[in-house]
Scaffold this active site. Structure first.
Site, PDB file in Angstrom:
ATOM      1  N   CYS A  29       0.824  -1.208   0.000  1.00 18.56           N
ATOM      2  CA  CYS A  29       0.000   0.000   0.000  1.00 18.56           C
ATOM      3  C   CYS A  29       0.859   1.258   0.000  1.00 18.56           C
ATOM      4  O   CYS A  29       0.677   2.157  -0.808  1.00 18.56           O
ATOM      5  CB  CYS A  29      -0.928  -0.022   1.215  1.00 18.56           C
ATOM      6  SG  CYS A  29      -1.927   1.464   1.329  1.00 18.56           S
ATOM      7  N   CYS A  74      -1.526   1.798  -2.997  1.00 18.59           N
ATOM      8  CA  CYS A  74      -2.497   2.877  -2.792  1.00 18.59           C
ATOM      9  C   CYS A  74      -1.874   4.285  -2.791  1.00 18.59           C
ATOM     10  O   CYS A  74      -2.362   5.189  -3.478  1.00 18.59           O
ATOM     11  CB  CYS A  74      -3.217   2.732  -1.456  1.00 18.59           C
ATOM     12  SG  CYS A  74      -3.304   1.076  -0.774  1.00 18.59           S
ATOM     13  N   LYS A 122       0.095   5.431  -5.992  1.00 20.19           N
ATOM     14  CA  LYS A 122      -0.928   5.460  -7.046  1.00 20.19           C
ATOM     15  C   LYS A 122      -1.798   6.722  -6.938  1.00 20.19           C
ATOM     16  O   LYS A 122      -2.020   7.419  -7.916  1.00 20.19           O
ATOM     17  CB  LYS A 122      -1.791   4.203  -6.929  1.00 20.19           C
ATOM     18  CG  LYS A 122      -2.879   4.074  -7.923  1.00 20.19           C
ATOM     19  CD  LYS A 122      -4.299   4.016  -7.470  1.00 20.19           C
ATOM     20  CE  LYS A 122      -4.771   3.944  -6.107  1.00 20.19           C
ATOM     21  NZ  LYS A 122      -5.644   2.830  -5.808  1.00 20.19           N
ATOM     22  N   TYR A 164       6.623   4.300   9.583  1.00 17.52           N
ATOM     23  CA  TYR A 164       6.292   2.905   9.919  1.00 17.52           C
ATOM     24  C   TYR A 164       7.367   2.295  10.815  1.00 17.52           C
ATOM     25  O   TYR A 164       7.078   1.639  11.805  1.00 17.52           O
ATOM     26  CB  TYR A 164       6.121   2.071   8.639  1.00 17.52           C
ATOM     27  CG  TYR A 164       4.691   2.063   8.148  1.00 17.52           C
ATOM     28  CD1 TYR A 164       3.867   0.962   8.370  1.00 17.52           C
ATOM     29  CD2 TYR A 164       4.147   3.157   7.515  1.00 17.52           C
ATOM     30  CE1 TYR A 164       2.555   0.955   7.955  1.00 17.52           C
ATOM     31  CE2 TYR A 164       2.830   3.169   7.094  1.00 17.52           C
ATOM     32  CZ  TYR A 164       2.037   2.065   7.307  1.00 17.52           C
ATOM     33  OH  TYR A 164       0.732   2.062   6.913  1.00 17.52           O
ATOM     34  N   TYR A 197      -9.504  -2.828 -10.997  1.00 18.46           N
ATOM     35  CA  TYR A 197      -9.353  -1.417 -10.620  1.00 18.46           C
ATOM     36  C   TYR A 197      -7.939  -0.901 -10.844  1.00 18.46           C
ATOM     37  O   TYR A 197      -7.760   0.254 -11.238  1.00 18.46           O
ATOM     38  CB  TYR A 197      -9.851  -1.169  -9.184  1.00 18.46           C
ATOM     39  CG  TYR A 197      -8.935  -1.595  -8.070  1.00 18.46           C
ATOM     40  CD1 TYR A 197      -8.026  -0.690  -7.515  1.00 18.46           C
ATOM     41  CD2 TYR A 197      -8.973  -2.881  -7.543  1.00 18.46           C
ATOM     42  CE1 TYR A 197      -7.183  -1.067  -6.476  1.00 18.46           C
ATOM     43  CE2 TYR A 197      -8.139  -3.262  -6.504  1.00 18.46           C
ATOM     44  CZ  TYR A 197      -7.241  -2.348  -5.978  1.00 18.46           C
ATOM     45  OH  TYR A 197      -6.404  -2.721  -4.957  1.00 18.46           O
ATOM     46  N   GLU A 255      -7.247   2.305 -13.141  1.00 19.33           N
ATOM     47  CA  GLU A 255      -6.626   3.490 -12.526  1.00 19.33           C
ATOM     48  C   GLU A 255      -5.361   3.890 -13.282  1.00 19.33           C
ATOM     49  O   GLU A 255      -5.131   5.076 -13.547  1.00 19.33           O
ATOM     50  CB  GLU A 255      -6.289   3.188 -11.064  1.00 19.33           C
ATOM     51  CG  GLU A 255      -7.534   3.080 -10.200  1.00 19.33           C
ATOM     52  CD  GLU A 255      -7.262   2.617  -8.773  1.00 19.33           C
ATOM     53  OE1 GLU A 255      -8.125   2.806  -7.913  1.00 19.33           O
ATOM     54  OE2 GLU A 255      -6.186   2.042  -8.511  1.00 19.33           O
ATOM     55  N   ARG A 266      -9.834  -9.100 -21.299  1.00 18.63           N
ATOM     56  CA  ARG A 266     -10.397 -10.317 -21.893  1.00 18.63           C
ATOM     57  C   ARG A 266     -11.907 -10.429 -21.725  1.00 18.63           C
ATOM     58  O   ARG A 266     -12.584 -11.045 -22.521  1.00 18.63           O
ATOM     59  CB  ARG A 266      -9.706 -11.558 -21.340  1.00 18.63           C
ATOM     60  CG  ARG A 266      -9.997 -11.852 -19.888  1.00 18.63           C
ATOM     61  CD  ARG A 266      -9.647 -13.284 -19.543  1.00 18.63           C
ATOM     62  NE  ARG A 266      -8.198 -13.519 -19.567  1.00 18.63           N
ATOM     63  CZ  ARG A 266      -7.625 -14.564 -20.138  1.00 18.63           C
ATOM     64  NH1 ARG A 266      -8.350 -15.480 -20.717  1.00 18.63           N
ATOM     65  NH2 ARG A 266      -6.326 -14.707 -20.107  1.00 18.63           N
ATOM     66  N   ALA A 320     -13.424   2.415  -3.194  1.00 17.51           N
ATOM     67  CA  ALA A 320     -13.314   3.415  -4.259  1.00 17.51           C
ATOM     68  C   ALA A 320     -12.444   2.862  -5.380  1.00 17.51           C
ATOM     69  O   ALA A 320     -11.579   2.024  -5.155  1.00 17.51           O
ATOM     70  CB  ALA A 320     -12.665   4.677  -3.708  1.00 17.51           C
ATOM     71  N   HIS A 355     -26.920  21.904  -0.492  1.00 20.59           N
ATOM     72  CA  HIS A 355     -27.023  22.522  -1.805  1.00 20.59           C
ATOM     73  C   HIS A 355     -26.016  23.648  -1.963  1.00 20.59           C
ATOM     74  O   HIS A 355     -25.801  24.390  -1.008  1.00 20.59           O
ATOM     75  CB  HIS A 355     -28.453  23.073  -1.966  1.00 20.59           C
ATOM     76  CG  HIS A 355     -28.699  23.629  -3.320  1.00 20.59           C
ATOM     77  ND1 HIS A 355     -28.840  22.834  -4.445  1.00 20.59           N
ATOM     78  CD2 HIS A 355     -28.822  24.915  -3.733  1.00 20.59           C
ATOM     79  CE1 HIS A 355     -29.051  23.621  -5.492  1.00 20.59           C
ATOM     80  NE2 HIS A 355     -29.033  24.871  -5.091  1.00 20.59           N
ATOM     81  N   GLU A 372     -26.344  15.860  -3.290  1.00 19.25           N
ATOM     82  CA  GLU A 372     -27.751  16.061  -2.915  1.00 19.25           C
ATOM     83  C   GLU A 372     -28.685  15.174  -3.743  1.00 19.25           C
ATOM     84  O   GLU A 372     -29.797  14.865  -3.325  1.00 19.25           O
ATOM     85  CB  GLU A 372     -28.154  17.536  -3.015  1.00 19.25           C
ATOM     86  CG  GLU A 372     -28.163  18.128  -4.392  1.00 19.25           C
ATOM     87  CD  GLU A 372     -28.464  19.641  -4.360  1.00 19.25           C
ATOM     88  OE1 GLU A 372     -29.527  20.026  -3.854  1.00 19.25           O
ATOM     89  OE2 GLU A 372     -27.626  20.421  -4.851  1.00 19.25           O
TER      90      GLU A 372
END
Ligand SMILES: Cc1cc2nc3c(=O)[nH]c(=O)nc-3n(C[C@H](O)[C@H](O)[C@H](O)COP(=O)(O)OP(=O)(O)OC[C@H]3O[C@@H](n4cnc5c(N)ncnc54)[C@H](O)[C@@H]3O)c2cc1C
Length: 458
Positions: A43, A48, A51, A99, A180, A184, A201, A344, A439, A444
Site C-alpha cells: 500500500c 495505494c 498510485k 512505519y 481497478y 486506474e 479479456r 473506491a 445545496h 444532494e
C-alpha cells in the site's frame, strides 16, 4: 511464554503485519517482524499511496483545460515525470520512516530480511540463516502481480511495481487487465499525456462492480481518449529493433506501444515460504485458508491480509491484523465483518461504491426499486467538459432498506466512506428521503431521487 524467542513473529511488514505487530506489542507481547523489502508494504511503497499521488498528478491536465471556462488563461504547460517520481519517492521514504519509528516505539524488533517458515513454531531469516522460535507466527506476506508466464515475450512487459519507477514516461502504453488497478493506471497515463489503450479479456471492465457503473466508467474513459478493447487478449509480445513493443492479440490486433503493463490480478505471495513443510493448508492459487479469526489449520499459525485472498484492500488487512492481535494477545476476541465494505476506484471519473450490485441484490431478493440519475456535474456547465456523473440506489422494495449505492463522479471515494456508515446502520430509502439536501452539491442527488427509475418484481 519464555520458552520461545518471541510470543509473536510476523512475516511481512505491510498493512496487516505492522498493525498486528504493534497491537500485540501494546498488549505486552514480545514481537519480532521480518520484512524483505520495505516497511509499509504494498500500500505504502507501491500501491495505494503512490498510485493516488500519480492520480493527482494526472488530473492537472484536465484542470488546466477546465480553468479556461472560468475565465482563466493558463500559460505554457510542462510536465516533468522525473520530478513527479522523485517527489513521490521522497514521500514514500518519509512514510516508511514513520512505519519503522512506530514499530520501534512499541518495542517490536525489526529484522530486515526475507523469512520462511520452518515448522509450526520456527522461522528462518534468509539474510543470516538465523532460526527464531515463536509461540505464534503470523503470515502477512501479501500478494504480488500476476503475469501470464506462458505468454511469448512476457519478459518485455511491466507491472504496477515497475510503473512507479519508469526512467521515462512512454509516448504510448497498453494496459492489460480490467480490474481497478488497470483502470486506474490507464487514467493516470492518459492524464499525463500518454497515448493509452486498455485491453481486457472480459466483456466489460471492472468485473464485480455494478453493471451500470461499469458501462459508465468505460464510456467516460473513451471520452477522455483512452482506447478500450474488451473481449480480447494478448497472444504474444514482440520487441522490435527500435525498442517499440507490439502486442499481438488473439483477435488479430497488433497494438504498438512504448510500454505494455500487465495488471491482470495478484497472487498470494506464498511460493517458497515453507508453508507446505509446516502443513499449512492453501487453496489452488496459494491463498492461505483461514477461519473467521484468521486461524490456519495449524493452531500456532495465523494469516491476515491479501495472502488470505478475502477482500484485498488495505483497511481490511489492517482490521484483520488488529482483530488477530486483540483476540490472541489482548483477551478481547472479535472478528472482521467482510460483508459490507465501502470502496473506491480512483478511475477518472472516480467510483465510490458500497453494498450490493443490482445483480447481487437480485440474487437475494426479487423485489427491487432502482433509483438512477445521470447528470452533468455543475462544474462542467462552465468548463464545457462532456462528463456525466452517475448515482444509483438499489432498494429492497419489501423493506425499504438500501442495499447498495454506486456513484461515479468527482470525490465519489470520499462519498463512499460516509455512505458506508449509513448502510452499516441499515439505512432505508425513507431515511435518505427525510435527510435535507446539501445545496449546491452533486451528493444532494442521493436524497432527492423520488421515483424509482425501475421497479423489479419477482
Ligand atoms: C497498484 C496498487 C494499488 C492499490 N490501491 C489500493 C487502494 O487504493 N486502496 C486499498 O485499500 N488497497 C489498494 N491496494 C491493495 C493494498 O495495497 C493491499 O490490499 C494491502 O497492501 C494488503 O496488505 P497486506 O498486509 O496483506 O500485504 P502487503 O501490504 O503487500 O505487505 C506484505 C509485505 O510482506 C513482505 N514480504 C513478502 N514475503 C515476505 C517474506 N517471506 N519475508 C519477509 N517479508 C515478506 C512484502 O515485501 C510486503 O512488504 C492496491 C494495491 C496495488 C498493487
Amino acid at each position: 511464554m519464555s520458552d520461545y524467542d518471541y510470543d509473536l513473529f510476523v512475516i511481512g511488514g505491510g498493512s496487516g503485519g505492522v498493525r498486528a505487530a504493534r497491537i500485540a506489542a501494546t498488549h505486552g507481547a514480545r514481537v519480532g517482524i521480518a520484512e524483505e523489502y520495505r516497511y509499509g508494504g504494498t500500500c505504502v511503497i507501491r500501491g495505494c499511496v503512490p498510485k493516488k499521488l500519480f492520480v493527482y498528478a494526472s488530473k492537472f491536465s484536465e484542470e488546466f483545460e477546465d480553468a479556461e471556462g472560468f475565465g482563466w488563461t493558463v500559460g505554457e504547460r510542462n510536465f516533468s515525470w522525473e520530478k513527479l517520481v522523485s517527489a513521490k519517492d521522497q514521500e514514500i521514504a518519509r512514510l516508511e520512516g514513520v512505519y519503522r519509528r512506530n514499530l520501534d516505539r512499541t518495542g517490536v524488533e525489526m529484522h530486515d530480511s526475507r523469512a520462511v517458515v520452518v515448522d509450526e513454531h520456527t522461522v528462518r531469516l534468509l539474510s543470516t540463516g538465523q532460526t527464531i522460535s515463536a509461540r505464534y507466527i503470523l503470515i502477512a506476506v501479501g500478494a504480488s502481480p500476476n503475469v501470464d508466464t506462458s505468454l511469448p515475450g512476457v519478459e518485455h512487459v511491466i507491472t504496477s511495481n515497475e510503473a512507479f519507477h519508469l526512467s521515462e514516461l512512454p509516448d504510448s502504453i497498453v494496459v492489460a487487465g480490467g480490474g481497478y488497478i488497470a483502470v486506474e493506471f490507464a487514467g493516470i497515463f492518459n492524464g499525463l499525456g500518454v497515448d493509452t489503450t486498455l485491453i481486457y479479456r472480459g466483456e466489460e471492465i471492472l468485473r464485480g462492480f455494478d453493471m451500470d457503473l461499469r458501462k459508465a466508467v468505460h464510456e467516460e474513459m473513451v471520452k477522455k481518449g483512452i482506447k478500450v478493447v474488451c473481449g480480447d487478449v494478448f497472444s504474444s509480445i514482440e520487441k522490435r529493433d527500435d525498442g517499440q513493443l507490439v502486442g499481438h492479440t488473439k483477435g488479430g490486433k497488433a497494438l504498438h506501444a512504448g510500454q505494455i503493463m500487465f495488471a491482470i490480478g495478484r497472487n498470494p505471495h506464498t511460493a517458497d515460504l515453507g508453508l507446505e513443510a509446516a502443513g499449512v493448508e492453501m487453496d489452488g492459487i496459494g491463498a492461505i485458508k483461514v477461519d473467521s479469526q484468521s486461524r490456519t489449520n495449524i493452531p500456532s499459525i495465523f494469516a491476515v491480509g491479501d495472502v488470505t485472498n478475502r477482500a484485498n484492500l488495505t483497511p481490511v488487512a489492517i482490521r484483520e491484523g488488529h482483530a488477530f492481535a486483540d483476540t490472541v494477545f489482548g483477551n478481547k476476541p472479535w472478528e472482521v465483518d467482510h460483508s459490507l465494505i465501502a470502496t473506491a476506484v480512483f478511475s477518472q471519473p472516480e467510483v465510490g461504491t458500497v453494498g450490493l450490485t443490482q445483480e447481487q441484490a437480485l440474487a437475494k431478493t426479487g423485489n427491487l426499486d432502482i433509483y438512477k440519475s445521470s447528470f452533468r456535474p455543475m462544474k462542467h456547465t462552465l468548463s464545457g467538459r462532456d462528463e456525466k456523473m452517475l448515482m444509483k440506489l438499489i432498494v429492497d422494495a419489501d423493506t425499504g432498506k438500501v442495499l447498495g449505492v454506486h456513484v461515479l463522479g468527482p470525490d465519489a471515494g470520499e462519498l463512499a466512506q460516509v455512505l458506508g456508515i449509513t448502510l452499516q446502520m441499515g439505512a432505508t430509502k425513507a431515511d435518505f428521503d427525510r435527510t435535507i439536501a446539501v445545496h449546491p452539491t452533486a451528493a444532494e442527488e442521493l436524497v432527492t431521487m423520488r421515483e424509482p427509475t425501475e421497479r423489479i418484481r419477482a
